[in-house]
Design a protein around this motif. Sequence first.
Motif, short mmCIF file in Angstrom:
data_model
loop_
_atom_site.label_atom_id
_atom_site.label_comp_id
_atom_site.label_asym_id
_atom_site.label_seq_id
_atom_site.Cartn_x
_atom_site.Cartn_y
_atom_site.Cartn_z
N ALA A 65 0.81 -1.23 0.00
CA ALA A 65 0.00 0.00 0.00
C ALA A 65 0.84 1.28 0.00
O ALA A 65 0.32 2.34 -0.34
N ALA A 66 2.12 1.21 0.34
CA ALA A 66 2.96 2.41 0.35
C ALA A 66 3.06 3.05 -1.02
O ALA A 66 3.34 4.24 -1.14
N VAL A 67 2.80 2.29 -2.09
CA VAL A 67 2.86 2.85 -3.44
C VAL A 67 1.84 3.97 -3.61
O VAL A 67 2.06 4.90 -4.39
N THR A 68 0.74 3.90 -2.89
CA THR A 68 -0.28 4.95 -3.00
C THR A 68 0.25 6.25 -2.42
O THR A 68 0.11 7.31 -3.04
N LYS A 69 0.89 6.18 -1.28
CA LYS A 69 1.46 7.38 -0.66
C LYS A 69 2.65 7.90 -1.46
O LYS A 69 2.80 9.10 -1.67
N LEU A 70 3.51 7.01 -1.91
CA LEU A 70 4.74 7.42 -2.59
C LEU A 70 4.56 7.76 -4.07
O LEU A 70 5.33 8.53 -4.61
N GLY A 71 3.56 7.17 -4.71
CA GLY A 71 3.43 7.38 -6.14
C GLY A 71 2.04 7.66 -6.65
O GLY A 71 1.85 7.88 -7.84
N GLY A 72 1.05 7.65 -5.76
CA GLY A 72 -0.31 7.94 -6.18
C GLY A 72 -1.03 6.77 -6.84
O GLY A 72 -2.20 6.89 -7.20
N TRP A 73 -0.34 5.66 -7.03
CA TRP A 73 -0.94 4.49 -7.69
C TRP A 73 -1.58 3.57 -6.66
O TRP A 73 -1.14 3.49 -5.52
N ARG A 74 -2.60 2.84 -7.09
CA ARG A 74 -3.14 1.76 -6.27
C ARG A 74 -2.33 0.50 -6.60
O ARG A 74 -1.91 0.33 -7.74
N PRO A 75 -2.11 -0.37 -5.63
CA PRO A 75 -1.35 -1.60 -5.92
C PRO A 75 -1.89 -2.37 -7.12
O PRO A 75 -1.11 -2.87 -7.94
N ALA A 76 -3.20 -2.43 -7.28
CA ALA A 76 -3.80 -3.18 -8.40
C ALA A 76 -3.44 -2.56 -9.74
O ALA A 76 -3.41 -3.26 -10.76
N GLU A 77 -3.15 -1.25 -9.79
CA GLU A 77 -2.79 -0.60 -11.05
C GLU A 77 -1.37 -0.98 -11.49
O GLU A 77 -1.05 -0.91 -12.67
N MET A 78 -0.53 -1.35 -10.53
CA MET A 78 0.84 -1.72 -10.86
C MET A 78 0.97 -3.20 -11.20
O MET A 78 1.82 -3.58 -12.00
N ALA A 79 0.14 -4.03 -10.57
CA ALA A 79 0.21 -5.48 -10.80
C ALA A 79 -0.01 -5.78 -12.28
O ALA A 79 -0.90 -5.24 -12.92
N GLY A 80 0.84 -6.65 -12.81
CA GLY A 80 0.73 -7.04 -14.21
C GLY A 80 1.52 -6.16 -15.16
O GLY A 80 1.61 -6.48 -16.35
N GLN A 81 2.09 -5.07 -14.68
CA GLN A 81 2.87 -4.15 -15.52
C GLN A 81 4.34 -4.57 -15.53
O GLN A 81 4.83 -5.17 -14.58
N LEU A 82 5.05 -4.21 -16.59
CA LEU A 82 6.50 -4.42 -16.62
C LEU A 82 7.16 -3.52 -15.59
O LEU A 82 6.71 -2.38 -15.37
N VAL A 83 8.22 -3.98 -15.00
CA VAL A 83 8.93 -3.21 -13.98
C VAL A 83 9.44 -1.88 -14.53
O VAL A 83 9.56 -0.90 -13.80
N THR A 84 9.69 -1.79 -15.83
CA THR A 84 10.18 -0.54 -16.44
C THR A 84 9.06 0.46 -16.73
O THR A 84 9.33 1.60 -17.06
N ALA A 85 7.80 0.05 -16.60
CA ALA A 85 6.67 0.90 -16.98
C ALA A 85 6.59 2.19 -16.16
O ALA A 85 6.06 3.19 -16.65
N PHE A 86 7.11 2.18 -14.96
CA PHE A 86 6.99 3.34 -14.08
C PHE A 86 8.32 4.10 -13.96
O PHE A 86 8.45 5.01 -13.16
N ALA A 87 9.30 3.71 -14.77
CA ALA A 87 10.62 4.35 -14.75
C ALA A 87 10.66 5.51 -15.73
O ALA A 87 9.97 5.51 -16.75
N HIS A 88 11.47 6.51 -15.41
CA HIS A 88 11.73 7.61 -16.34
C HIS A 88 12.33 7.00 -17.61
O HIS A 88 13.17 6.09 -17.53
N PRO A 89 11.93 7.48 -18.80
CA PRO A 89 12.47 6.91 -20.05
C PRO A 89 14.00 6.85 -20.09
O PRO A 89 14.57 5.89 -20.59
N GLU A 90 14.67 7.87 -19.54
CA GLU A 90 16.14 7.88 -19.53
C GLU A 90 16.72 6.87 -18.55
O GLU A 90 17.91 6.56 -18.63
N ASP A 91 15.91 6.38 -17.61
CA ASP A 91 16.39 5.42 -16.59
C ASP A 91 16.04 3.98 -16.92
O ASP A 91 16.44 3.07 -16.20
#
Length: 176
Positions: free
Chosen positions: A86-112
């Motif tokens: 649940a810390a992802v909501t405080k730190l990034g505004g996302w709900r855990p369910a929104e991140m599940a199933g995504q590639l680990v790079t999906a939330f990274a800055h394009p240059e990173d």
Amino acid sequence: GSCAPAGSSARRRGEGTPIAIPGRMNRPGRPPLELHESPVPRDNGLPMDAAAAPPSGERLGRLLLGEISDMLTVVDRGGIIRFTNAAVTKLGGWRPAEMAGQLVTAFAHPEDRGRVTEFFSSCLASPGFTPPVDLRFRHRDGSYRIHEARGSNLLDDPEVQGLVFVSRDVTDLRHR
């Protein structure tokens, strides 16, 4: 050799009181993830009967995952996010369910994204925690926050079967 204190009743990994961890980490058809409380008494300088009993069972699992301020993410071998707390909501505004199933790079800055891939690969290659790395994490509002991340390869652990990443927002610290 054993690291258990002489005379202790230390048990092997997976023994002790099971603590079920609910959530997206569980795969259909598989038993729920369990942590195990250590059966080895803690030595806090107090007689055992005077020491406060720690929370146990599922309650402890919810406390550990729900109350920690660091973001905890479990990623499978293919780089897909299986779980985040649940810390992802405080730190990034996302709900855990929104991140599940995504590639680990999906939330990274394009240059990173290349650095994220290297970090992921270093985790895959060796057991234990990786050295910390700073990566930019996309907030739901479109901004990027600097996260200090560490990873640990627990793919061989039958109760986790994933790479575990722990990160915290260090944006304010890095911009001082």
